[in-house]
Design a protein around this motif. Sequence first.
Motif, PDB file in Angstrom:
ATOM      1  N   SER B 269      33.870  38.930 -19.956  1.00  0.00           N
ATOM      2  CA  SER B 269      35.041  38.081 -19.759  1.00  0.00           C
ATOM      3  C   SER B 269      34.626  36.630 -19.513  1.00  0.00           C
ATOM      4  N   ASP B 270      35.398  35.693 -20.053  1.00  0.00           N
ATOM      5  CA  ASP B 270      35.108  34.279 -19.786  1.00  0.00           C
ATOM      6  C   ASP B 270      35.797  33.806 -18.510  1.00  0.00           C
ATOM      7  N   GLY B 271      36.544  34.732 -17.859  1.00  0.00           N
ATOM      8  CA  GLY B 271      37.214  34.387 -16.606  1.00  0.00           C
ATOM      9  C   GLY B 271      38.577  33.754 -16.795  1.00  0.00           C
ATOM     10  N   PHE B 272      38.922  33.489 -18.047  1.00  0.00           N
ATOM     11  CA  PHE B 272      40.222  32.857 -18.308  1.00  0.00           C
ATOM     12  C   PHE B 272      41.058  33.701 -19.258  1.00  0.00           C
ATOM     13  N   GLY B 273      40.744  34.984 -19.325  1.00  0.00           N
ATOM     14  CA  GLY B 273      41.553  35.877 -20.132  1.00  0.00           C
ATOM     15  C   GLY B 273      41.011  36.188 -21.517  1.00  0.00           C
ATOM     16  N   ASP B 274      39.926  35.501 -21.893  1.00  0.00           N
ATOM     17  CA  ASP B 274      39.324  35.797 -23.194  1.00  0.00           C
ATOM     18  C   ASP B 274      37.919  36.357 -22.985  1.00  0.00           C
ATOM     19  N   SER B 275      37.280  36.713 -24.091  1.00  0.00           N
ATOM     20  CA  SER B 275      35.875  37.116 -23.986  1.00  0.00           C
ATOM     21  C   SER B 275      35.001  35.874 -24.185  1.00  0.00           C
ATOM     22  N   MET B 276      33.715  36.005 -23.854  1.00  0.00           N
ATOM     23  CA  MET B 276      32.794  34.874 -24.018  1.00  0.00           C
ATOM     24  C   MET B 276      32.623  34.473 -25.478  1.00  0.00           C
ATOM     25  N   MET B 277      32.979  35.374 -26.408  1.00  0.00           N
ATOM     26  CA  MET B 277      32.894  34.992 -27.823  1.00  0.00           C
ATOM     27  C   MET B 277      33.876  33.866 -28.130  1.00  0.00           C
ATOM     28  N   GLU B 278      34.943  33.767 -27.294  1.00  0.00           N
ATOM     29  CA  GLU B 278      35.946  32.715 -27.509  1.00  0.00           C
ATOM     30  C   GLU B 278      35.561  31.402 -26.828  1.00  0.00           C
ATOM     31  N   ASP B 279      34.498  31.434 -26.034  1.00  0.00           N
ATOM     32  CA  ASP B 279      34.078  30.238 -25.304  1.00  0.00           C
ATOM     33  C   ASP B 279      33.375  29.287 -26.286  1.00  0.00           C
ATOM     34  N   SER B 280      33.896  28.063 -26.418  1.00  0.00           N
ATOM     35  CA  SER B 280      33.397  27.200 -27.492  1.00  0.00           C
ATOM     36  C   SER B 280      31.965  26.734 -27.230  1.00  0.00           C
ATOM     37  N   ALA B 281      31.633  26.483 -25.960  1.00  0.00           N
ATOM     38  CA  ALA B 281      30.257  26.057 -25.670  1.00  0.00           C
ATOM     39  C   ALA B 281      29.286  27.188 -25.990  1.00  0.00           C
TER      40      ALA B 281
END
Lengths: 377, 399
Positions: B269-281
């Motif tokens: 989880s990226d902590g904001f409701g998405d997975s880390m795959m959605e984290d742009s950085a």
Amino acid sequence: MNFSYTEEQLMLQGMVQKFVQKDYDFDTRNKIVASDKGYSEDNWQTFAELGWLSVPFTEEDGGFGGSAVDLIVMMEEFGKAILVEPFVPTAVFCGELVSSLGNDSQKADLIEKIMGGSLQLACAHAEQSGRYNPASVSTTAVTEGDSIVLNGEKISVLNGANADKLLVVARESGETTAKDGISVFIVDASTEGVEIQSYTNVDGKNAAKITLTSVKISVDSRLGAAGKALPGLESGIDRATLAVCAEAVGSLEALLKKTVEYSKIRKQFGTPIGTFQALQHRMADMFIECQLARSIVIMAAMSLDSNDSDAEKSKAVSAAKSRIGKAIRKVGQESIQIHGGIGVTNELDISHLFKSVTALDVMFGNSDYHTKRFSSL
Amino acid sequence: MNAEFTVEEQAFQAEVRVFFENEFPAEYRAKVDGNIRLSKEEIVNWQKILFKKGWAAPSWPVEHGGTGWTQTQRHIFSTEMGLVGAPEPVPFGMKMVAPVIMAYGSEEQKQRFLPDILASNVWWCQGYSEPNSGSDLASLKTSAVRDGDEYVINGSKTWNTYGQYADWIFCLVRTDTTVKKQEGISFLLIDMHSPGITVKPIVLLDGHAEVNEVFFDDVRVPANNLIGEENKGWTYAKVLLTHERTNIAGVPRGKRRIKALKRIAAETSDGFGDSMMEDSAFSKKLAEIEIELKALEYSELRTLAALSVGKAPGPESSILKIVGTELAQRIDEIFVELSAYNSLPFVPEQFEDGFEGEALGPGSSAASALTYFNNRKASIYGGSNEVQRNIICKAVLGL
């Protein structure tokens, strides 16, 4: 698996090297940059006579074969000499657009003239609000009977001031960034309503800002099917991107070579600066960057020449452009640093090579853009 | 120019792939995927499976039990092995001492040592580095004094990988202290079970002891264990160092690890409701290492293609070593970044066989920091990356 150049490719490479050595030294190049047109028409005719302008085209289109590996062989040599003749905009970029989008009569007419050296082209695709996204097009194309009327503003049109004809990317339908609705039109540069503001880029190459105000053209000037030009435009941009990647590889090789040579003759504290390990390791890293850059350009060229899908090809080109951008920063900046004060003067070719690769990093999308595109494909 | 394999090479690739899929034991594969170490017995067993198939030593000449494969076939073999996660055979016997014995050993030495290396009946380790001789290897001090038919060895060696498992050690020893340092070194084979040898484990920063110090206290070694001539050892060792090292770039392992990163990122989880795959950085970093791996892969292929057409190996192996290890270390870092809090528990036992505690976080999150710590060694061993840069400066740039 074979990573050697063919006999023909070695001949082509030898021919370009010979031309550059004989007719394109640094002083000559600077005079060409300072001339009215910003390129040499004599050189252009030579290119046509030597068959170089036919290299980007398939045998079907009457060309030399259209191999991407042939293209990178030439571009690398152009890059070493920081050649400013508009080979990429006319023969590669517009050539690919005509070849992939044009109907038989358009191809027959334009390609023959490009190869013969009698036609200069420029593709007006980029817009202020579009950044690097080829689908972001706000220039409009409205059909009125047998005519089409174009309105809009285009920036960074390479070879814009010298082009006889412009290939204008405009939108016939849809939202500004919609993939559908984009067409390419052939527009005579002298058409009423076409305003061309010419300037020279930091790399000495000509470019222009082009304003289109109620430019009326025939419906026959559309290249390909109405609103369906994006895939062709992207393939044109991909091929041009590969070309500038290979051009950068040549320039980076030249920067490395000249920097190493300079470090062997420049003495400080009584010894050549090339004996200092602090500088040696930086040059070793420059060498590694050059090798990686070359490897990934070869990878992308092989992909364009293979049966890979369009998405795979685009992905390979974006991988190359993304990686080359990094090599450009590293090798470019270190070359200046190792040269010291003389590196920041306008006198040496080093600074011109540096400016040229910096422009190549921007052209057709920088490292960040292509890294993102790589992820999305 | 093309990067495609011939029809025969493709058939070979398919054959090798099927072999690895079927013959690399599933329980070993599960361990490798979970970052659990294979035991000595498991490593030997795997090498014996390769031996039974006749594929134990692809780089050896056919007369000694090699495969007679082309460079490309060897590349395919090593790539496929890396893609399933099967370990490359421990290099010290197969790839390091064997080529030296073949090139400079006596007929008797070849008969005595090579068959057991090929069959993985004996485990070899390397005795090069010393506490005061790292990158400056030629300054080594462990002495070998001739006494009748024997040499008497005194001194110590360090960083002996798997020395705790080893039956034999190949050593560089000083046989002449009166000449230039490179000219007084000999190449000696020593039985690790000899009286006077003590092996002391060195615990690394990941809590595990894969390397050792080896002490020699009046160890008596038969003089017929000397390779070639006395005082020529440095020359032999240099040949060994430039000997072809397949898979030095670690491309298949890199591919496997990037796949794992994507799998774990999708479960994290990226902590904001998405997975880390959605984290742009994060996805930018992922794309960058994938691109770097492509550049590395094609650099390796270019080197391979040059070797295939008979060009001498140049400084390419230095480039592959530098870029390969730095990229592997970058991947280690990204694993740690992805694992966040899950990277922090220091539980080295969980990577040993038989651990029954709870795994923390998705995938092998808890292994990430320990792998990161352990793999700092990669840019130090095998000639540090700075030494590799020196080689490039000297051999290519003429500096």
